[in-house]
Design an enzyme around this catalytic site. Structure first.
Site, PDB file in Angstrom:
ATOM      1  N   GLY A  10       0.883  -1.168   0.000  1.00  0.00           N
ATOM      2  CA  GLY A  10       0.000   0.000   0.000  1.00  0.00           C
ATOM      3  C   GLY A  10       0.919   1.216   0.000  1.00  0.00           C
ATOM      4  O   GLY A  10       1.739   1.371   0.914  1.00  0.00           O
ATOM      5  N   GLY A  12      -0.169   4.481  -0.551  1.00  0.00           N
ATOM      6  CA  GLY A  12      -1.005   5.690  -0.521  1.00  0.00           C
ATOM      7  C   GLY A  12      -0.431   6.721   0.439  1.00  0.00           C
ATOM      8  O   GLY A  12       0.793   6.886   0.533  1.00  0.00           O
ATOM      9  N   ILE A  14      -0.388   6.943   3.830  1.00  0.00           N
ATOM     10  CA  ILE A  14       0.449   6.432   4.926  1.00  0.00           C
ATOM     11  C   ILE A  14       1.687   5.743   4.341  1.00  0.00           C
ATOM     12  O   ILE A  14       2.801   5.946   4.823  1.00  0.00           O
ATOM     13  CB  ILE A  14      -0.332   5.474   5.858  1.00  0.00           C
ATOM     14  N   ASP A  34       2.126  -1.493  -4.601  1.00  0.00           N
ATOM     15  CA  ASP A  34       0.709  -1.104  -4.692  1.00  0.00           C
ATOM     16  C   ASP A  34       0.121  -1.781  -5.923  1.00  0.00           C
ATOM     17  O   ASP A  34       0.857  -2.192  -6.823  1.00  0.00           O
ATOM     18  CB  ASP A  34       0.567   0.424  -4.820  1.00  0.00           C
ATOM     19  N   ASN A  96     -11.937  -4.857   2.206  1.00  0.00           N
ATOM     20  CA  ASN A  96     -10.593  -4.928   2.794  1.00  0.00           C
ATOM     21  C   ASN A  96     -10.209  -6.355   3.209  1.00  0.00           C
ATOM     22  O   ASN A  96      -9.028  -6.693   3.241  1.00  0.00           O
ATOM     23  CB  ASN A  96     -10.451  -3.931   3.954  1.00  0.00           C
ATOM     24  N   ILE A 119      -1.880  -1.902   9.368  1.00  0.00           N
ATOM     25  CA  ILE A 119      -2.493  -0.614   9.726  1.00  0.00           C
ATOM     26  C   ILE A 119      -3.923  -0.503   9.177  1.00  0.00           C
ATOM     27  O   ILE A 119      -4.743   0.262   9.664  1.00  0.00           O
ATOM     28  CB  ILE A 119      -1.625   0.569   9.200  1.00  0.00           C
ATOM     29  N   THR A 120      -4.219  -1.297   8.151  1.00  0.00           N
ATOM     30  CA  THR A 120      -5.515  -1.192   7.468  1.00  0.00           C
ATOM     31  C   THR A 120      -6.693  -1.352   8.426  1.00  0.00           C
ATOM     32  O   THR A 120      -6.700  -2.222   9.289  1.00  0.00           O
ATOM     33  CB  THR A 120      -5.588  -2.275   6.364  1.00  0.00           C
ATOM     34  N   ASN A 121      -7.701  -0.549   8.221  1.00  0.00           N
ATOM     35  CA  ASN A 121      -8.938  -0.607   9.018  1.00  0.00           C
ATOM     36  C   ASN A 121      -9.977  -1.542   8.414  1.00  0.00           C
ATOM     37  O   ASN A 121      -9.943  -1.757   7.213  1.00  0.00           O
ATOM     38  CB  ASN A 121      -9.553   0.807   9.091  1.00  0.00           C
ATOM     39  N   HIS A 176      -9.307  -0.589  18.257  1.00  0.00           N
ATOM     40  CA  HIS A 176      -9.118   0.727  17.653  1.00  0.00           C
ATOM     41  C   HIS A 176     -10.470   1.148  17.119  1.00  0.00           C
ATOM     42  O   HIS A 176     -10.995   0.572  16.208  1.00  0.00           O
ATOM     43  CB  HIS A 176      -8.106   0.600  16.509  1.00  0.00           C
TER      44      HIS A 176
HETATM   45  O1  TXD Z   1      -4.570   3.544  13.530  1.00  0.00           O
HETATM   46  C1  TXD Z   1      -4.757   3.020  12.462  1.00  0.00           C
HETATM   47  N1  TXD Z   1      -4.591   1.712  12.341  1.00  0.00           N
HETATM   48  C2  TXD Z   1      -5.153   3.819  11.292  1.00  0.00           C
HETATM   49  C3  TXD Z   1      -5.690   3.119  10.156  1.00  0.00           C
HETATM   50  C4  TXD Z   1      -5.022   5.223  11.256  1.00  0.00           C
HETATM   51  C5  TXD Z   1      -5.282   5.912  10.096  1.00  0.00           C
HETATM   52  C6  TXD Z   1      -5.714   5.261   8.862  1.00  0.00           C
HETATM   53  N2  TXD Z   1      -5.941   3.866   8.997  1.00  0.00           N
HETATM   54  C7  TXD Z   1      -6.199   3.045   7.823  1.00  0.00           C
HETATM   55  O2  TXD Z   1      -4.998   2.869   7.090  1.00  0.00           O
HETATM   56  C8  TXD Z   1      -7.147   3.601   6.798  1.00  0.00           C
HETATM   57  O3  TXD Z   1      -8.482   3.422   7.212  1.00  0.00           O
HETATM   58  C9  TXD Z   1      -6.808   2.745   5.611  1.00  0.00           C
HETATM   59  O4  TXD Z   1      -7.451   1.472   5.712  1.00  0.00           O
HETATM   60  C10 TXD Z   1      -5.308   2.507   5.744  1.00  0.00           C
HETATM   61  C11 TXD Z   1      -4.457   3.256   4.751  1.00  0.00           C
HETATM   62  O5  TXD Z   1      -4.689   4.633   4.844  1.00  0.00           O
HETATM   63  P1  TXD Z   1      -4.121   5.627   3.711  1.00  0.00           P
HETATM   64  O6  TXD Z   1      -4.516   7.002   4.104  1.00  0.00           O
HETATM   65  O7  TXD Z   1      -2.704   5.347   3.416  1.00  0.00           O
HETATM   66  O8  TXD Z   1      -5.019   5.159   2.470  1.00  0.00           O
HETATM   67  P2  TXD Z   1      -4.771   5.367   0.919  1.00  0.00           P
HETATM   68  O9  TXD Z   1      -4.023   6.628   0.663  1.00  0.00           O
HETATM   69  O10 TXD Z   1      -6.102   5.169   0.283  1.00  0.00           O
HETATM   70  O11 TXD Z   1      -3.799   4.160   0.510  1.00  0.00           O
HETATM   71  C12 TXD Z   1      -4.224   2.849   0.428  1.00  0.00           C
HETATM   72  C13 TXD Z   1      -3.497   2.225  -0.759  1.00  0.00           C
HETATM   73  C14 TXD Z   1      -3.890   2.830  -2.122  1.00  0.00           C
HETATM   74  O12 TXD Z   1      -2.747   3.357  -2.762  1.00  0.00           O
HETATM   75  C15 TXD Z   1      -4.478   1.646  -2.887  1.00  0.00           C
HETATM   76  O13 TXD Z   1      -4.165   1.658  -4.287  1.00  0.00           O
HETATM   77  C16 TXD Z   1      -3.807   0.483  -2.190  1.00  0.00           C
HETATM   78  O14 TXD Z   1      -3.809   0.839  -0.821  1.00  0.00           O
HETATM   79  N3  TXD Z   1      -4.472  -0.804  -2.389  1.00  0.00           N
HETATM   80  C17 TXD Z   1      -3.779  -1.944  -2.476  1.00  0.00           C
HETATM   81  N4  TXD Z   1      -2.460  -2.192  -2.408  1.00  0.00           N
HETATM   82  C18 TXD Z   1      -2.074  -3.463  -2.536  1.00  0.00           C
HETATM   83  N5  TXD Z   1      -2.939  -4.498  -2.728  1.00  0.00           N
HETATM   84  C19 TXD Z   1      -4.265  -4.290  -2.803  1.00  0.00           C
HETATM   85  N6  TXD Z   1      -5.099  -5.300  -2.988  1.00  0.00           N
HETATM   86  C20 TXD Z   1      -4.727  -2.965  -2.667  1.00  0.00           C
HETATM   87  N7  TXD Z   1      -5.967  -2.404  -2.693  1.00  0.00           N
HETATM   88  C21 TXD Z   1      -5.790  -1.080  -2.517  1.00  0.00           C
END
Ligand code: TXD
Length: 319
Positions: A10, A12, A14, A34, A96, A119-121, A176
């Site tokens: 991932g 994005g 974070i 990604d 997710n 970290i994913t929610n 969380h």
């Molecule tokens: O405390 C905590 N755990 C958290 C959790 C605090 C803040 C945010 N939290 C969660 O982190 C938030 O709810 C998201 O589930 C994740 C990631 O947050 P981010 O802000 O980085 O999200 P983005 O910018 O949308 O990035 C996610 C990336 C994006 O580039 C997608 O193309 C990619 O994930 N993505 C994938 N990568 C690999 N494989 C697959 N299947 C995939 N699907 C989407």
């Protein structure tokens, strides 16, 4: 000794911030993965060009191929989609969960010896599912939430008491989410229990309650302001602290979503507890004494996590 390898699944908001922090701290070489084509490669190129200015030495590459994470020492997973308007919590869970399946399989096939920080929610359910899909030992898969939630709690306490945030040690337990349990009885300012300092400084119980509530909805407050996404600076720096504890065998006690089986009366699930992180991953879970009220708050939080796990099992028959 070969350089360490940090894989970020991932790339994005974070993921990109993680890469920058890991490079600045020279934790090792960094692979941004990604599914979006070009994006991890573009971020890797951009970040590589920070090197000459900031003076760090790290190879940063971007990829869409899991083979490139082979041999990673640490993997930090942020892959997934955020909740969008009109999407229910179950919709998000379903999407997710599928992402965790592909990530888990990618890790299992390419980097089964890594220490994995999810970290994913929704965090407590996703870290559990990622562990199941990857088949890694429980001590090598952990969720990041508590370091962030405690940092939020500490920030608000420092502001309230007008003290340096460096002196605040704030404590958060449980899942969380809205049911997390900020524990005032274990929160201190320079060793002084927060309750005692509140009396000295004339901060009343109602005000402390407000701080606890603000901590619980700390993520939502930021989403409300950003409008297009969620927090990323503090989440990234929190996960890096966990990665450093592992890489440096620091034996830090950090609040993490760790696998708890037996302690706290729990029967094999991931939830936020103080855990020791060292070279063996999660080396221990520290069971602290809780008041009756804290116990019942923790139960509410654990119930909410269990409900999510049941929903995951309903969505994927292999779980
Ligand atoms: O405390 C905590 N755990 C958290 C959790 C605090 C803040 C945010 N939290 C969660 O982190 C938030 O709810 C998201 O589930 C994740 C990631 O947050 P981010 O802000 O980085 O999200 P983005 O910018 O949308 O990035 C996610 C990336 C994006 O580039 C997608 O193309 C990619 O994930 N993505 C994938 N990568 C690999 N494989 C697959 N299947 C995939 N699907 C989407």
């Amino acid at each position: 000794m070969a350089r360490k390898k940090i894989a970020l699944i991932g790339s994005g908001m974070i993921g990109g911030t993680l890469a920058h922090l890991a490079a600045k701290k020279e934790l090792g070489d960094i692979v941004l993965f990604d599914i979006a084509e070009g994006m991890p490669q573009g971020k890797a190129l951009d970040l590589s060009q920070c090197g000459p200015v900031e003076g760090f030495d790290a190879n940063i590459t971007g990829t869409n191929d899991y083979a490139d994470i082979a041999g990673a020492d640490v993997i930090i997973v942020t892959a997934g989609v955020p909740r969008k308007p009109g999407m229910s919590r179950d919709d998000l869970l379903g999407i997710n969960l599928k992402v965790m399946k592909s990530v888990g399989e990618g890790i299992k096939a390419n980097a089964p010896d890594a220490f994995v920080i999810c970290i994913t929610n929704p965090l407590d359910a996703m870290v559990w599912a990622l562990r199941e899909f990857s088949g890694l030992p429980h001590n090598k898969v952990v969720g990041m939430a508590g370091v962030l939630d405690s940092a939020r709690f500490a920030t608000f306490l420092a502001w309230e008491f007008g003290v340096s945030v460096k002196d605040v040690n704030a404590f958060v337990l449980g899942g969380h989410g809205d049911t997390m349990v900020p524990v005032l009885s274990y929160s201190t300012i320079s060793g002084i229990p927060v309750g005692d300092l509140a009396k000295i400084k004339g901060v009343d119980a109602g005000r402390l309650d407000e701080i606890v509530k603000r901590t619980r909805s700390g993520g939502g407050e930021i989403v409300g302001l950003l409008k297009t996404g969620s927090a990323y600076y503090a989440p990234a720096t929190s996960a890096i602290a966990m990665a450093e504890a592992y890489l440096g065998d620091q034996k830090r006690i950090l609040p993490c979503a760790a696998y708890v089986d037996g302690k706290y009366g729990l029967d094999g699930l991931y939830v936020g507890v103080p855990a020791v992180i060292g070279a063996d991953g999660i080396e221990d879970v520290v069971e602290i004494k809780l008041s009756d009220e804290e116990k019942s708050n923790l139960k509410v939080s654990v119930d909410a996590v269990e409900e999510l796990l049941e929903a995951c099992k309903g969505l994927d028959g292999s779980l």
